[in-house]
Design a protein around this motif. Structure first.
Motif, PDB file in Angstrom:
ATOM      1  N   ASP A   1       0.834  -1.207   0.000  1.00 21.19           N
ATOM      2  CA  ASP A   1       0.000   0.000   0.000  1.00 21.19           C
ATOM      3  C   ASP A   1       0.867   1.256   0.000  1.00 21.19           C
ATOM      4  O   ASP A   1       0.575   2.219  -0.713  1.00 21.19           O
TER       5      ASP A   1
ATOM      6  N   VAL B 152       2.288   1.700  -3.464  1.00 25.52           N
ATOM      7  CA  VAL B 152       1.254   2.181  -4.395  1.00 25.52           C
ATOM      8  C   VAL B 152       1.001   3.664  -4.171  1.00 25.52           C
ATOM      9  O   VAL B 152       0.909   4.450  -5.136  1.00 25.52           O
ATOM     10  N   ARG B 153       0.880   4.074  -2.886  1.00 28.46           N
ATOM     11  CA  ARG B 153       0.678   5.494  -2.607  1.00 28.46           C
ATOM     12  C   ARG B 153       1.871   6.325  -3.071  1.00 28.46           C
ATOM     13  O   ARG B 153       1.704   7.405  -3.646  1.00 28.46           O
TER      14      ARG B 153
ATOM     15  N   THR C 202       1.734   6.602  -6.766  1.00 24.62           N
ATOM     16  CA  THR C 202       0.668   7.536  -7.156  1.00 24.62           C
ATOM     17  C   THR C 202       1.132   8.980  -6.970  1.00 24.62           C
ATOM     18  O   THR C 202       0.945   9.825  -7.860  1.00 24.62           O
ATOM     19  N   PHE C 203       1.731   9.284  -5.831  1.00 27.92           N
ATOM     20  CA  PHE C 203       2.229  10.644  -5.593  1.00 27.92           C
ATOM     21  C   PHE C 203       3.330  11.013  -6.573  1.00 27.92           C
ATOM     22  O   PHE C 203       3.391  12.154  -7.063  1.00 27.92           O
TER      23      PHE C 203
ATOM     24  N   GLU D 202       3.677   9.875  -9.628  1.00 24.99           N
ATOM     25  CA  GLU D 202       3.041  10.105 -10.937  1.00 24.99           C
ATOM     26  C   GLU D 202       2.326  11.450 -10.943  1.00 24.99           C
ATOM     27  O   GLU D 202       2.382  12.189 -11.931  1.00 24.99           O
ATOM     28  N   ARG D 203       1.653  11.786  -9.864  1.00 26.06           N
ATOM     29  CA  ARG D 203       0.986  13.079  -9.789  1.00 26.06           C
ATOM     30  C   ARG D 203       2.006  14.225  -9.865  1.00 26.06           C
ATOM     31  O   ARG D 203       1.771  15.235 -10.534  1.00 26.06           O
TER      32      ARG D 203
END
Length: 195
Positions: A168, A171-172, A175-176, A178-179
């Motif tokens: 997790d 993944v977070r 995600t951050f 990629e953002r």
């Protein structure tokens, strides 16, 4: 409950030898021997560790004083073999005490038929004690294996939780990342367009 049944069977196997020793009369020696055997069998169930060997060994020593008490050595042999199979080590020599006591009883004054019937009772008692000891060891091993498997299961569950938490987190983090990359691209593109 099985141990109680085994002890009753061992006692019943000793009764012919006890009847032969009593010769039709119930004397004080027979009562003392019977009480000693029953008390010894009870104490073995209460005590723990190698101390459990003391009561049946005392029953074997009683043969020195009362030779006809050799008739009840089947009960002592049952307990000696049971404890010896559980304890191992030097305790494995303890069942020999019943054989020594039988031989001593025969030498001191127990009659031939009494000794032969006592040997039969001792063999039955020893077999019952060994059988109960083997079952007890198997039960103990099964419980230890169950506990080890449960501990391994809990350890694996904890490791799975840690892996899921790490997954997790990854993944977070992805995600951050990629953002942030998209934000940089938009920022750079908008900056070029505006200039």
């Amino acid at each position: 409950m099985e141990r109680l049944v085994d002890k009753v069977v061992a006692l019943v196997a000793c009764l012919p030898a006890l009847a032969a020793a009593a010769r039709g009369t119930v004397g004080a020696a027979v009562v003392v021997a019977l009480l000693a055997a029953v008390t010894s069998a009870s104490l073995v169930e209460v005590l723990r560790g190698s101390v459990r060997l003391v009561p049946p060994l005392l029953c074997c020593a009683l043969v020195c004083v009362l030779p006809n008490s050799a008739a009840l050595l089947g009960v002592a042999a049952c307990d000696l073999c049971f404890v010896a199979s559980l304890e191992g080590g030097r305790a494995r020599l303890a069942p020999l005490a019943a054989l020594v006591a039988l031989a001593l009883g025969w030498c001191v004054g127990a009659e031939g038929p009494v000794v032969l019937l006592a040997i039969l009772g001792a063999v039955v008692g020893a077999w019952l004690g060994l059988r109960a000891g083997v079952f007890e060891c198997r039960d103990r091993d099964a419980l230890r294996t169950r506990d080890e498997l449960r501990a391994a299961e809990l350890s694996l569950a904890e490791k799975n939780r840690e892996l899921l938490d790490a997954q997790d987190y990854e993944v977070r983090l992805a995600t951050f990342s990629e953002r942030a990359r998209i934000a940089r691209d938009i920022h750079d593109n908008v900056g070029h367009l505006l200039t």
